[in-house]
Each structure stands twice: as structure tokens, then as C-alpha cells.
Scaffold this active site. Structure first.
Site, PDB file in Angstrom:
ATOM      1  N   ASP A   1     110.090  55.729 -13.869  1.00 40.54           N
ATOM      2  CA  ASP A   1     109.755  56.787 -12.887  1.00 40.54           C
ATOM      3  C   ASP A   1     109.087  55.787 -11.512  1.00 40.54           C
ATOM      4  OD1 ASP A   1     109.247  59.148 -11.029  1.00 40.54           O
ATOM      5  OD2 ASP A   1     107.125  58.881 -11.826  1.00 40.54           O
TER       6      ASP A   1
ATOM      7  N   ASP B   1     104.922  59.201 -15.712  1.00 35.25           N
ATOM      8  CA  ASP B   1     103.447  59.460 -15.773  1.00 35.25           C
ATOM      9  C   ASP B   1     103.210  60.896 -16.724  1.00 35.25           C
ATOM     10  OD1 ASP B   1     104.446  61.955 -14.545  1.00 35.25           O
ATOM     11  OD2 ASP B   1     103.704  60.969 -12.541  1.00 35.25           O
TER      12      ASP B   1
ATOM     13  N   ASP C   1     107.569  64.252 -15.531  1.00 27.20           N
ATOM     14  CA  ASP C   1     108.746  63.563 -16.093  1.00 27.20           C
ATOM     15  C   ASP C   1     109.021  63.870 -17.698  1.00 27.20           C
ATOM     16  OD1 ASP C   1     109.154  61.666 -13.911  1.00 27.20           O
ATOM     17  OD2 ASP C   1     107.487  60.713 -14.585  1.00 27.20           O
TER      18      ASP C   1
END
Length: 725
Positions: free
Chosen positions: A403, A619, A623
Site C-alpha cells: 500500500d 497499514d 487494507d
């Protein structure tokens, strides 16, 4: 159609009394019995580590019923983990038994040399047999109660067989080395567990809580959320909280693995178990003792240690058929020579030698010694593996997806530009930058998106009076809208405008989109602010944001390539230009931008199809679906994030992106260690069995080779405790 009720899956970890032998056949039998209980999904049992981990449906079966099932299965439950003193005492007793076994073995040998009376020899050897076989016999009997056989029974039978053919010294030697390697095995496993159990000692028993202006020592279990406690320089922080007064630096290495103390000031979060260094702090409690980061870490590690790695599961399941095969081989080694005319005594001696050489003791201990050491090593570095399975999985990773925001970048997004469109102000109540920021902050106040948080923070910093917004609606990954002072205000990216305002006549839309492109070309993330009023729909301005790459991100990517990772991908909901700038800066191979959360999942599934073993690093907040989809989910910032601890397979407690290569490197080192251990274990068996069948070797040499390989793989596994990048 009836909607199915969601499964209420829970996990409980129970402590059971450890058994003296080294076999886990009884554990496999108990696993099968518990797996038959209605509502149970998954079971891991280990008598070596004294733990039972059960994943179950709490709507079908309760924890009390599971406790009863464990007791009915023949295990003795313990209400809490054995304390350090008790564990050390048990180890000292085992060591004493080893010493007495050695004394009896040497005494019998010396008595024979000195031609002492036979009674003296037999008393000495009898002591060696009793003390050397005590724990193995206990383990064998427990396993027989479950109608199974194991390596403990093999060793006892081999020692008794040696005694029957007039070789008491060889039998005593076997039991001495068997009990010695058993003790070393328990030491190796215990040391790995103590490395993690020491986390419990990081929690102070009490906190100095401010009551009516005075400091009062209060047990941490009685401290409530909202209480304020004082921490002086050098003290351990007892509970999670936020600093309300004072400035200091805090050593968080014990929890997050960070080597450099972290500066703390009013408003900053602190964690229980960390050490206050330079200044006095007043801290407001944000989590009760049982919810603190250190408590959750301890709980998760306890579960991790009880979850077996795939290699260990396979070995445990093969142990019983292997042992039956050794018994069959031993019987054949006696029967075949006798059918061919050989005498019983040498045939039986050779069969006992073969039984010892073929026993899989080193194979059995090769995996837990290494995997538990790896979990403990990771814990010391602020890396939490949620089970042995994930240690092995980390060794197989071929592609890594990251991410962007909060993972590759700091996540501390800042609002850099607030621009009012020329001509919008005349028809918009003297619109200026402050007015535009107030409107945007009002709409975004209820959003959890990092851009919205940056907008609200900028308004707070300027002490702007933000109006109330009603009718808030959000489009995930695109934008938000709400009604402010009677007008509908939209704040969103290009995709949002095209989706929700594409059919409307929006004044200034082309100009606004051009300005978004200009800002994105500068590497910024930009959104439009659009207002719907009685006068029509108008672009009234735009906002731009920026984020910074985490220090060490580029070096981290390079280290992943050195480890053999084939492909590195960035997944983000941000625009292509911004994502590409970050990717070029850190060395990413592929960029997938402007993704919605569900599209991230689809992308990860595609990567799994291409590369099979894929790690997703995020994180842990937005996600979660992608983390769950990947072969290995790695979450950032577990010290303060509940979702990270629940969703990911591996948690980086210190929010340190540079630990990702450590995760994969430790997995690869563990795999190599397992390979070496299994090569040693099976190599010793093949070498000795082959030599026995072709030429024959004395029983003492088979004993030394068998038990020596067991000790060697235990010590080799312990080396992982010292693993560094």
C-alpha cells in the site's frame, strides 16, 4: 431466502501439563479427538510446549466445554502458564535425573572393571535404568493409553532389549543420552518461550495515579480509562495512554524494536511496558490493562507459539506409522536371520542396534526448536509472527505488494494548497481561502480518509470556525458530500466528479480538472470542491496534498531484491502521476493506481495467480481485505492498531517498513535451518541403518550417533534466536 448467520469464530489458548517424553503422538490423538467436537474448526496441541490452541464457533461450543473436552482427552489443564521458578525447578529435576543416570552407568561399568559383586553392578545399572527411563516411560504409557506408539516406547524397548541380551551398559548409555537430549530439548524450547514470556515482566504491577492532586499507587487492573498517572525518568510506563503534560523520550525497543528513543510531547501516544527516559510525564489512560498493546502482544505470541508449522504437523502425523515401521523392521531383523540359521543373541543385538539407529528423535525435534526460536527472535525485533505456519510462508514469497499511504509513505499527509477558483467568489458570498477551507473541513470532518484528516487538521491549526454539515455520504476511494448551510458541497477526485457530477452542468469543471492535472504533475494529490446551490453547480476551488516517502524505503526495496523477490508492486487509491513519482523514487516495478478497496483485493488475487506466493504490506486499517487475500499479510503499526493484530499474519509492531526484509530473511533462514536439521536427522538414520545392514556397528556407536544428531539439531535451531538482518 434466509440470510445465514455470521460465524462467531474465536480462539482460545489453554495451558496443559507438559509430559516428560519427546513424542507428540499423544498430542496428535488429542487433536483428532478435539477436532470431532461440534463447532471446532482447527486444533494445535503440543505436550512439549504445554499448550492447546483451538479455533471454534462460539455459537456452537463454549470455552468451558472445550476445557472439559481437553480434560476428557487425558490432558491436565493448568490455569496459568508455569512461572519461571517452576520451569527452572522442573529443568533442574530433569538434569538431576540425567546426572544420576550417568552415575549409575559409570558405576556399573567401573564395578565390572573391578570385578565387584554382581549385585553392585545391577544396583548401579538399575539406578541408571530407573532415572534414565523415568520420563520416557511416562510418555510411552500416556501414548499407549491413547492406543498409539511413539519414539519414547522405542527407546524403552531398545534399552530393555539390551538388558535382556546381557548388554546393560549399552542400555544404560542409551537411556543416559536419551534423557540428556530430552533435557536439552526442553531447555531449547523453554529458552525460546522465555524470550517471549519475558514480555510479561515489562508490565509494572501498579501506576501512580493522580487523585485529588496527589499521587496514589493503584494496581494497574484497577486503573480506568480517563485516569491520569505520573511517570518519572527511568520508570516503565504501566499502561497505554496519551501524554497530557511534560516532554520526554521513550525507549520503545522492547515493544516495537525501535533502536532510537522516541520523543514524546502532549498529545503523543505512549505504550505500556516501554521506558520513560529523560523527563517526567503525566499520561491519560486510553486503554485498560487487559487491552494494552503489550497485553495483546503477549496473547498473540502465546497463540503463535502453540500454532504448529506445516513441517511439524507433517512430522507429527507421520511419527506413529514410522514408529510402527521401525518395530516391524526390528522384528524382521530378528526373525529373518534366525530363519536362516543364525543364533538369537547376535540377531537380537543387531535388531536393537537397528531400532536405535532408525528412531526419529532428531526428526521430531528438528522443527519446533527452529520455529519457536524464529518466533522469539522476531518478537525481540518488534516483529510478531502469528504462528509457525507464517514463518515458513515468509520463506516462499516471490512478489510483494505495498500500500502507498501510511506504508511506503509516512502517512502524515499535509494540506499544501487551498485555491479559490477565479470568478467563483463573486457569486459565492465573498469566497476566500479560509471560507473554502471551512466548507471542505465541514464536509470531511466525518471521514476517516487521510486526506480528510489533513483538511480538518489544517482548519484546526488556523483556528477556523468550521460549520456543521448534515447528510454526510462517502464514496470509498473517491470523495464525500454533505449539506452545509443549505448547499450541497462535494469534495472529491477526478473519478468522483466523473461518477457523481458527470451528467450535470458544472461551471468551471474543465478548468478545475486542468488544475488537478497540473498539481498531480507536481507529485501532489488534488481534489475539487464543488458546490450545488440555487444558482447552479459550480467548482469553487481545489485542494492539494503531499506526503513524504518513509526513510529507508528505497533501501528496503533493494534488500528485497537481494533476497530474491521477483516483483514489487504498489497499490493505491491515489492518482497515477503521484503514485508513479513515489514508485520511481523507491524503485517499484509496477504501479496500480486509483484502486478502490475491492479492486486492491482483485489485484492481489491476480498477483497470487501470477506468482503464487505474494506478501501484502499495508497499514492494517483499510487494507484488511487485501491483507487477508495475500499469501502473507504484513500489517504496519500493530502497537496501536487493533485491526492489524486481528487481520495480518505478521505485524510490524514499530511501524517500521525496513523490517519487511527482516521478515522474509528470517523466514528464509528458518527454512534453511529446517533443511539442515532434517538433512542431519535423516542423514544420520540412513548412514547408521545402511552400515548396520551391510557391516554392523556396536550398539554404543548407534546410541551416540542417534542422540548426538538430536542434540545437534536442537542447538542448530537455537541459533535463530540470534538472527539479525
Amino acid at each position: 431466502m434466509t440470510t445465514a448467520e455470521p460465524v462467531q469464530r474465536s480462539t482460545c489458548t489453554l495451558s496443559i501439563e507438559r509430559r516428560g517424553g519427546r513424542s507428540e503422538s499423544g498430542a496428535v490423538s488429542l487433536e483428532r479427538r478435539l477436532a470431532d467436537v461440534a463447532g471446532v474448526h482447527d486444533v494445535d496441541v503440543s505436550f512439549q510446549t504445554g499448550s492447546v490452541r483451538i479455533s471454534y464457533d462460539e455459537s456452537v461450543v463454549s470455552e468451558d466445554e472445550l476445557r472439559r473436552a481437553v480434560r476428557d482427552g487425558g490432558a491436565t489443564l493448568e490455569e496459568e502458564e508455569p512461572d519461571e521458578a517452576r520451569t527452572r525447578s522442573e529443568l533442574r529435576v530433569e538434569a538431576a535425573f540425567v546426572g544420576l543416570t550417568l552415575l549409575g552407568m559409570v558405576g556399573g561399568l567401573v564395578a565390572g572393571w573391578l570385578d565387584a559383586p554382581a549385585s553392585v553392578r545391577w544396583v548401579a545399572y538399575g539406578g541408571a535404568y530407573v532415572f534414565g527411563g523415568w520420563y520416557g516411560l511416562q510418555g510411552a504409557v500416556e501414548t499407549l493409553r491413547h492406543r498409539a506408539v511413539d519414539i519414547d516406547l522405542l527407546m524403552i524397548v531398545a534399552a530393555v532389549g539390551a538388558l535382556l541380551i546381557g548388554a546393560p551398559f549399552e542400555g544404560a548409555m542409551l537411556l543416559f543420552l536419551f534423557s540428556l537430549s530430552n533435557t536439552l530439548q526442553h531447555y531449547a524450547i523453554g529458552r525460546s518461550r522465555r524470550a517471549i514470556r519475558s514480555l510479561v515482566e515489562m508490565r509494572p504491577e501498579s501506576a501512580r495515579v493522580l487523585r485529588d492532586g496527589e499521587e496514589v499507587a493503584v494496581p494497574i487492573d484497577q486503573v480506568e480509562v480517563g485516569d491520569v498517572f505520573v511517570v518519572r525518568p527511568g520508570d516503565r510506563i504501566p499502561l497505554d495512554g496519551a501524554v497530557v503534560d511534560g516532554e520526554s523520550t521513550v525507549d520503545q525497543a522492547s515493544l516495537t524494536g525501535e533502536s532510537v528513543p522516541v520523543a514524546k510531547a502532549p498529545g503523543d501516544e505512549v505504550f505500556g511496558g516501554t521506558i520513560n527516559e529523560s523527563g517526567s510525564l503525566e499520561i491519560e489512560v486510553t486503554r485498560e490493562a487487559h487491552e494494552s498493546a503489550i497485553t495483546r502482544l503477549i496473547h498473540m505470541v502465546e497463540e503463535a507459539q502453540s500454532e504448529k508449522a506445516p513441517t511439524q504437523r507433517l512430522i507429527d502425523r507421520l511419527e506413529q506409522p514410522y514408529v510402527l515401521g521401525v518395530f516391524a523392521l526390528t522384528a524382521a531383523a530378528v526373525a529373518v536371520p534366525m530363519l536362516l540359521g543364525a543364533e538369537f543373541s547376535p540377531a537380537f543385538y543387531r535388531a536393537m542396534t537397528l531400532m536405535v539407529a532408525a528412531s526419529p528423535c532428531a526428526v521430531i525435534i528438528s522443527t519446533p526448536a527452529a520455529v519457536l526460536s524464529a518466533i522469539a527472535s522476531g518478537g525481540r525485533q518488534g516483529v510478531l509472527f502469528k504462528g509457525g505456519e507464517h514463518v515458513e510462508t515468509a520463506a516462499e514469497i516471490d512478489a510483494v505488494a505495498f500500500d502507498k499511504t501510511g506504508t511506503l509513505t509516512e502517512g502524515d499527509t499535509r494540506l499544501t494548497d487551498v485555491i479559490v477558483r477565479d470568478g467563483a467568489g463573486a457569486a459565492s458570498d465573498s469566497l476566500d481561502e479560509d471560507r473554502l477551507l471551512r466548507l471542505a473541513a465541514a464536509v470531511q470532518a466525518r471521514s476517516e480518509h487521510h486526506l480528510a484528516e489533513a483538511t480538518v487538521e489544517a482548519a484546526d491549526d488556523q483556528a477556523l470556525d468550521v460549520p456543521e454539515a448534515v447528510g454526510f455520504q462517502a464514496a470509498a476511494g473517491k470523495g464525500v458530500r454533505a449539506t452545509v448551510a443549505g448547499d450541497v458541497v462535494h469534495v472529491g477526485n477526478r473519478s468522483y466528479v466523473e461518477t457523481f457530477l458527470g451528467d450535470a452542468d458544472v461551471d468551471g469543471l474543465d478548468e478545475g480538472l486542468d488544475r488537478l492535472a497540473d498539481l498531480e504533475a507536481e507529485g501532489k494529490t488534488a481534489v475539487l470542491v464543488v458546490r450545488e446551490s440555487d444558482d447552479g453547480t459550480t467548482v469553487i476551488g481545489w485542494l492539494a496534498f503531499t506526503d513524504t516517502v518513509r526513510p529507508g524505503a528505497a533501501e528496503m526495496i533493494a534488500e528485497l531484491r537481494d533476497l530474491g523477490v521477483e516483483h514489487v508492486v504498489m497499490l493505491t487509491g491515489d492518482n497515477e502521476r503521484v503514485a508513479r513519482r513515489i514508485a520511481d523514487e523507491v524503485g517499484i516495478d509496477e504501479v496500480q493506481a486509483e484502486l478502490l478497496p475491492e479492486e486492491k483485493v482483485d489485484t492481489v488475487e491476480g498477483l497470487v495467480d501470477r506468482y503464487e506466493n505474494v506478501a501484502m504490506v499495508g497499514d492494517g486499517v483499510n487494507d484488511a481485505p487485501a491483507l487477508a487475500t495475500a499469501t502473507l499479510g504484513v500489517a504496519m503499526g500493530g502497537a496501536g492498531t487493533d485491526v492489524a493484530l486481528e487481520t495480518a499474519d505478521v505485524v510490524l509492531m514499530g511501524d517500521d517498513i525496513t523490517k519487511v526484509p527482516y521478515v522474509l530473511g528470517l523466514g528464509r533462514r528458518t527454512r534453511r535451518t529446517l533443511s539442515v536439521n532434517l538433512a542431519i536427522a535423516f542423514g544420520a538414520i540412513v548412514l547408521m541403518v545402511g552400515t548396520i545392514l551391510l557391516r554392523g556397528i556396536p550398539l554404543p556407536l548407534a546410541v551416540v550417533g542417534h542422540e548426538g544428531s538430536t542434540v545437534l539439531v536442537s542447538l542448530n535451531g537455537l541459533r535463530l534466536l540470534g538472527y539479525r538482518d
